[in-house]
Design a protein around this motif. Sequence first.
Motif, PDB file in Angstrom:
ATOM      1  N   GLU A 103      36.569  36.808  40.452  1.00  0.00           N
ATOM      2  CA  GLU A 103      35.707  37.881  39.493  1.00  0.00           C
ATOM      3  C   GLU A 103      36.373  39.185  40.195  1.00  0.00           C
ATOM      4  OE1 GLU A 103      32.090  37.119  42.380  1.00  0.00           O
ATOM      5  OE2 GLU A 103      32.793  36.208  41.067  1.00  0.00           O
TER       6      GLU A 103
ATOM      7  N   SER B 286      42.323  39.828  40.223  1.00  0.00           N
ATOM      8  CA  SER B 286      42.958  40.339  39.502  1.00  0.00           C
ATOM      9  C   SER B 286      44.970  39.497  39.092  1.00  0.00           C
ATOM     10  CB  SER B 286      43.282  41.984  39.995  1.00  0.00           C
ATOM     11  OG  SER B 286      43.934  41.725  40.686  1.00  0.00           O
ATOM     12  N   TYR B 287      44.947  39.613  37.963  1.00  0.00           N
ATOM     13  CA  TYR B 287      46.847  39.465  37.096  1.00  0.00           C
ATOM     14  C   TYR B 287      46.892  40.358  36.610  1.00  0.00           C
ATOM     15  CZ  TYR B 287      44.555  35.109  38.731  1.00  0.00           C
ATOM     16  OH  TYR B 287      44.332  33.733  38.905  1.00  0.00           O
ATOM     17  N   ASN B 288      48.251  40.585  36.073  1.00  0.00           N
ATOM     18  CA  ASN B 288      48.722  41.035  35.624  1.00  0.00           C
ATOM     19  C   ASN B 288      48.139  40.837  34.006  1.00  0.00           C
ATOM     20  OD1 ASN B 288      50.326  39.254  33.752  1.00  0.00           O
ATOM     21  ND2 ASN B 288      52.078  39.457  35.469  1.00  0.00           N
TER      22      ASN B 288
ATOM     23  N   ASP C  50      46.204  37.574  32.261  1.00  0.00           N
ATOM     24  CA  ASP C  50      44.804  37.612  32.699  1.00  0.00           C
ATOM     25  C   ASP C  50      43.693  36.916  32.166  1.00  0.00           C
ATOM     26  OD1 ASP C  50      43.423  39.625  33.018  1.00  0.00           O
ATOM     27  OD2 ASP C  50      42.451  39.827  31.314  1.00  0.00           O
TER      28      ASP C  50
ATOM     29  N   GLN D 219      41.956  34.363  34.933  1.00  0.00           N
ATOM     30  CA  GLN D 219      40.564  34.245  35.740  1.00  0.00           C
ATOM     31  C   GLN D 219      39.661  33.507  34.737  1.00  0.00           C
ATOM     32  OE1 GLN D 219      39.869  38.544  35.309  1.00  0.00           O
ATOM     33  NE2 GLN D 219      38.669  38.415  37.397  1.00  0.00           N
TER      34      GLN D 219
END
Length: 155
Positions: free
Chosen positions: A99, A102-104, A108, A111
């Motif tokens: 959690e 973070s990804y672009n 996304d 995650q």
Amino acid sequence: MRVSAKADYALRALIEMAARADDEGARPVSAEELGRLQDIPHNFLQAILADLRKAGIVHAQRGQSGGWKLAKAAGAVSVADVIRAVDGPLVSVYGLRPEAVSYNERADALQRVWIAARHSLRDVFEQVSVADLASGTLPPDVAALTEDEDAWQPH
């Protein structure tokens, strides 16, 4: 997921303690005997026992008839508890909890894959207790997963 030697050894040591508690009235067992019975290197086992003690899973009894024993009922200690005690979180992504990653926008969904994987591991690891392992009987939901022939095939 890769199960570490530390987690495997910790569970095997706890199975010995749980079996002893059932058979012999919770008599403490020495680290030397645990290591011999489960073929666990002594120094490695000492570090594992220290982690388990910090987590409140085992305690050491000093003295001539001292040794290690479970600090709580074997049925109250899950496989997940043990893995977390010796290895940390069940799933981490380069050292972070899923959690916290973070990804672009494009990546996304990755995650959510890590979160789903953690949920699946919890479904099994939190259901199975050290008492289950010591008795050789798995909870029905977990046992059912092992009956699928594909589960036994390497991919």
